[in-house]
Design a protein around this motif. Sequence first.
Motif, mmCIF file in Angstrom:
data_model
loop_
_atom_site.group_PDB
_atom_site.id
_atom_site.type_symbol
_atom_site.label_atom_id
_atom_site.label_comp_id
_atom_site.label_asym_id
_atom_site.label_seq_id
_atom_site.Cartn_x
_atom_site.Cartn_y
_atom_site.Cartn_z
ATOM 1 N N ARG A 5 0.853 -1.176 0.000
ATOM 2 C CA ARG A 5 0.000 0.000 0.000
ATOM 3 C C ARG A 5 0.895 1.233 0.000
ATOM 4 N N PRO A 6 0.488 2.311 -0.646
ATOM 5 C CA PRO A 6 1.352 3.496 -0.697
ATOM 6 C C PRO A 6 1.562 4.067 0.704
ATOM 7 N N LEU A 7 2.776 4.514 0.961
ATOM 8 C CA LEU A 7 3.059 5.108 2.266
ATOM 9 C C LEU A 7 2.455 6.498 2.388
ATOM 10 N N ALA A 8 2.335 7.220 1.283
ATOM 11 C CA ALA A 8 1.756 8.559 1.302
ATOM 12 C C ALA A 8 1.197 8.863 -0.079
ATOM 13 N N ILE A 14 5.989 13.195 3.045
ATOM 14 C CA ILE A 14 5.442 12.122 3.864
ATOM 15 C C ILE A 14 5.315 12.630 5.296
ATOM 16 N N ARG A 15 4.125 12.442 5.893
ATOM 17 C CA ARG A 15 3.855 12.923 7.254
ATOM 18 C C ARG A 15 4.111 11.778 8.242
ATOM 19 N N ASP A 40 0.679 9.696 7.633
ATOM 20 C CA ASP A 40 1.043 8.623 6.724
ATOM 21 C C ASP A 40 1.674 7.455 7.485
ATOM 22 N N VAL A 41 2.556 7.787 8.405
ATOM 23 C CA VAL A 41 3.274 6.775 9.181
ATOM 24 C C VAL A 41 3.320 7.235 10.632
ATOM 25 N N LEU A 42 3.169 6.277 11.545
ATOM 26 C CA LEU A 42 3.271 6.568 12.974
ATOM 27 C C LEU A 42 4.445 5.779 13.542
ATOM 28 N N ALA A 174 13.493 5.669 7.833
ATOM 29 C CA ALA A 174 13.043 4.513 7.045
ATOM 30 C C ALA A 174 11.818 4.811 6.186
ATOM 31 N N PRO A 175 10.715 5.342 6.740
ATOM 32 C CA PRO A 175 9.571 5.599 5.859
ATOM 33 C C PRO A 175 9.868 6.634 4.783
ATOM 34 N N ALA A 176 10.699 7.635 5.104
ATOM 35 C CA ALA A 176 11.052 8.626 4.078
ATOM 36 C C ALA A 176 11.871 7.974 2.970
ATOM 37 N N ALA A 177 12.853 7.165 3.336
ATOM 38 C CA ALA A 177 13.691 6.500 2.330
ATOM 39 C C ALA A 177 12.864 5.549 1.468
ATOM 40 N N ALA A 178 11.923 4.833 2.094
ATOM 41 C CA ALA A 178 11.071 3.909 1.343
ATOM 42 C C ALA A 178 10.148 4.659 0.395
#
Length: 574
Positions: A5-8, A14-15, A40-42, A174-178
């Motif tokens: 699923r898309p992260l953002a 990306i939040r 987007d990510v917690l 990690a979520p930003a790099a992904a």
Amino acid sequence: MTTARPLALDPDVIRVGNCSGFYGDRHSAVRDMLDGGDLDVLTGDYLAELTMLILARDRAKNPAGGYAKTFLSQMRHTLASAYAKNVQIVVNAGGMNPAGLAAELRTLADELGVPTTVAHVEGDDLTGRAPELGWGRPLAANAYLGAWGVVECLRAGADIVVTGRITDASLAVAPAAAHFGWARDDFDAIAGAMVAGHVIECSTQATGGNFSAFTEITDLSRPGFPIAEIRRDGSSVITKHPGTGGAVTVDTVTAQLLYEIQTARYAGPDATARFDSITVDSQGPDRVEITNVRGEAPPPQLKVSLNELGGFRNEVQFLLVGRNIAEKAALTRRQLESWLKVQPTELEWHLVRSDQPDADTEQLASASLTCVVRDAAPETVGRAFSGTAVEMALASYPGFFLADPPRDASPYGVFTAGYIDADQVQHEAVLDDGRRIPIPPSPTTRVLDDVPEPEIPDLQTPSRTHMIELGSVVLGRSGDKGPDANIGLWVRSDAQWAWMVNTLTPNRIRELLPETADLPIERVLLPNLRAVNFVVKGLLGRGVAYGARFDPQAKGLAEWLLARRLSIPASIND
């Protein structure tokens, strides 16, 4: 293969929010962050040096344990909501057993009927290899891993990623790099995300918590948790959900930037961020932009957290009231030390003179005398020690009484830092279906070296000075790094900066804080932030689990410094 699923939805931002700064942070934070606005990510940071010792002892008692149990209970109430809102969750709550926590989360997801995929990261736990690596037999030996194991889990479609000991900043990297598809050598972007991650990792400390100018914040009743809006180039905006308490200002963000740092090079396994390059600007209410972060290759070695059982400790606190405090303290020391049948290996006395002359209450007329003992044998510092203190009750100083009833010995830990070549650690991403993806170390590394001290501005002799508290001009925050303490200080104008860097030298800090008089102190200047960081070597002994210091984690050290009075030019405070 799972379809990720898309992260953002926004390809350029990306939040990333935070819901925990330590094991024991606000239990409702996960729900508050999910319900409070867009995310987007917690992320959640549950680990500290002391926490790893606690979780290692938990795992020793129960091999199925060793993780942060509170995270599992938080998920019971929020798992369905996170999945419905497409918010991926990345936490280091796995502690000493990330595989065990991941398995429990899958069981919970099945029970709740939520089709959540859970992945985890392994490789940080080096406890079994400690003897061959020359570290003895600690209770826990954990390498600080980077972001790329989490990146692989997110790219494979994981809804929740559980790790053990990775660096706090890597939770946000990690979520930003992904999401942005960064390469391993996109060091400027990675370093920018590291800085954003460092700001939000301690939860509400970025939104007004533990803030030296807290009286300037209108509503601190329940500060909101922070969010980093990370951009493709690694720059970011720090904010929080609307309507939540606290505030996000240049000063609250600067406070967290300076928290528990050491040199101008902030090193991690993903990159090294140059803190002397950071620019921080206000972008409106509760929005602070961080830009211009320069990145360098990470060092070739990973830091390792080593926690071992140091022995057993106990303490007793005598209350001394009224006159002749010094004489009463001396009598107490002579009696207790001579009455003990077995002398502990370590015995410390701490007299705190909080008594006031001609006091209006008994408590204000009182001082405290604490005796701390440590020994390898629990029986030496157990009831035999505290019982001896009780036996003195009718034979010692007038007005004898203790602050607490006698207690038994308790184990204490000792933290030390180790280092290992990154290619000697088997870093792996473990996907929901059991597949393992090896994570190689950074292909490019750089040995850390000192940053030359920037030019110090000239300071003219002031025409008028006055004696005031340092905190009337300077803001500060302090914290712990193993045996060392840091004090980050910053000001709001160029004139104040010129005065501070010419005045607050290591020797001046030793004068203002006599406890540091015999200790090495290192100073780092950060002109872009109008900040200076002091690292006081050895103030905390052998770490927080060992120390008997009044403030064992140095959380109040900056506040003590800011309360000291010194001569300050009138012009910079007008």
